[in-house]
Design a protein around this motif. Structure first.
Motif, PDB file in Angstrom:
ATOM      1  N   LEU A  33       0.856  -1.188   0.000  1.00  0.00           N
ATOM      2  CA  LEU A  33       0.000   0.000   0.000  1.00  0.00           C
ATOM      3  C   LEU A  33       0.893   1.239   0.000  1.00  0.00           C
ATOM      4  O   LEU A  33       1.856   1.305   0.757  1.00  0.00           O
ATOM      5  CB  LEU A  33      -0.895   0.035   1.238  1.00  0.00           C
ATOM      6  N   PHE A  69     -13.441   1.508   0.249  1.00  0.00           N
ATOM      7  CA  PHE A  69     -12.751   0.742  -0.793  1.00  0.00           C
ATOM      8  C   PHE A  69     -13.373   1.011  -2.156  1.00  0.00           C
ATOM      9  O   PHE A  69     -14.602   1.085  -2.267  1.00  0.00           O
ATOM     10  CB  PHE A  69     -12.892  -0.765  -0.536  1.00  0.00           C
ATOM     11  N   SER A  72     -12.530  -2.332  -7.311  1.00  0.00           N
ATOM     12  CA  SER A  72     -11.427  -3.207  -7.707  1.00  0.00           C
ATOM     13  C   SER A  72     -10.652  -3.701  -6.485  1.00  0.00           C
ATOM     14  O   SER A  72     -10.261  -4.876  -6.435  1.00  0.00           O
ATOM     15  CB  SER A  72     -10.502  -2.521  -8.719  1.00  0.00           C
ATOM     16  N   GLN A  73     -10.466  -2.855  -5.484  1.00  0.00           N
ATOM     17  CA  GLN A  73      -9.745  -3.267  -4.275  1.00  0.00           C
ATOM     18  C   GLN A  73     -10.561  -4.275  -3.469  1.00  0.00           C
ATOM     19  O   GLN A  73     -10.052  -5.311  -3.073  1.00  0.00           O
ATOM     20  CB  GLN A  73      -9.425  -2.040  -3.407  1.00  0.00           C
ATOM     21  N   LYS A 151      -3.140   3.408  -2.054  1.00  0.00           N
ATOM     22  CA  LYS A 151      -3.395   2.652  -3.277  1.00  0.00           C
ATOM     23  C   LYS A 151      -2.493   1.433  -3.325  1.00  0.00           C
ATOM     24  O   LYS A 151      -1.454   1.381  -2.671  1.00  0.00           O
ATOM     25  CB  LYS A 151      -3.185   3.527  -4.513  1.00  0.00           C
ATOM     26  N   SER A 152      -2.940   0.465  -4.103  1.00  0.00           N
ATOM     27  CA  SER A 152      -2.152  -0.730  -4.380  1.00  0.00           C
ATOM     28  C   SER A 152      -2.266  -1.005  -5.874  1.00  0.00           C
ATOM     29  O   SER A 152      -2.955  -0.276  -6.587  1.00  0.00           O
ATOM     30  CB  SER A 152      -2.687  -1.928  -3.582  1.00  0.00           C
ATOM     31  N   TYR A 154      -3.994  -3.141  -7.014  1.00  0.00           N
ATOM     32  CA  TYR A 154      -5.323  -3.720  -7.204  1.00  0.00           C
ATOM     33  C   TYR A 154      -6.460  -2.741  -6.938  1.00  0.00           C
ATOM     34  O   TYR A 154      -7.627  -3.116  -7.056  1.00  0.00           O
ATOM     35  CB  TYR A 154      -5.471  -4.963  -6.321  1.00  0.00           C
ATOM     36  N   GLY A 155      -6.129  -1.522  -6.552  1.00  0.00           N
ATOM     37  CA  GLY A 155      -7.176  -0.533  -6.314  1.00  0.00           C
ATOM     38  C   GLY A 155      -6.808   0.450  -5.224  1.00  0.00           C
ATOM     39  O   GLY A 155      -5.664   0.510  -4.786  1.00  0.00           O
ATOM     40  N   CYS A 156      -7.811   1.185  -4.793  1.00  0.00           N
ATOM     41  CA  CYS A 156      -7.609   2.252  -3.802  1.00  0.00           C
ATOM     42  C   CYS A 156      -8.505   2.053  -2.594  1.00  0.00           C
ATOM     43  O   CYS A 156      -9.548   1.408  -2.677  1.00  0.00           O
ATOM     44  CB  CYS A 156      -7.954   3.606  -4.425  1.00  0.00           C
TER      45      CYS A 156
END
Length: 176
Positions: A33, A69, A72-73, A151-152, A154-156
């Protein structure tokens, strides 16, 4: 809450939540993250992402913590947490909500070791409340927000701390 209580400041709470979130996401899901934008103060509204889990921290903290979230996350987390069993189509929403609640409950549970007891009272956690497709929460009278976006790949997600204005100094430290 008594203003004379020896309680910790909101920056300590936020840093604990960020650190425990990073550790949990890394150890459980193997993802990093990264901190992005932050905001604090008497904001007029708190913008939310697609699914939000809210837990109250009691004891010497006395804040609401809302993890919001994007789809997507939360979908990534849901898929990872349910990978070993079959989820019926009509149960997907229930399990996605349970995923959000479990993630937030676990992170905040780990945070409690960072917060001191106040007057012999341990830190308490309320059960998570999940809200979906609510785009914003308007500021309640005398409420203060402190928000951090992460964020990652894979999403936020956004972490939001909410508490009454009268417990904060202008620097967002708790009044003692």
């Amino acid at each position: 809450m008594h203003k004379s209580s020896p309680i910790i400041d909101v920056a300590v709470v936020m840093q604990s939540v960020i650190n425990k979130s990073r550790a949990y996401f890394d150890s459980e899901f193997g993802i990093a993250l990264t901190e992005t934008s932050s905001n604090a103060g008497a904001l007029n509204l708190l913008k939310l992402l697609d699914m939000t889990a809210i837990i109250g921290l009691g004891g010497g903290v006395n804040l609401l913590v809302a993890f919001s979230f994007d789809y997507s996350q939360i979908n990534f987390l849901y898929q990872r947490m349910t990978a070993e069993f079959e989820v019926k189509a009509e149960e997907v929403d229930t399990f996605r909500e349970a995923t959000a609640g479990e993630v937030v409950n676990t992170i905040l549970g780990h945070c409690t070791v960072d917060f001191p007891q106040v007057n012999g009272h341990a830190i308490t956690l309320t059960p998570p409340i999940i809200i979906e497709q609510v785009k914003c929460i308007h500021r309640m009278k005398n409420a203060m927000f402190h928000s951090q976006s992460l964020k990652s790949d894979y999403g936020c997600m956004d972490i939001n701390l909410v508490g009454p204005c009268d417990i904060f100094t202008p620097n967002l430290d708790y009044l003692k």
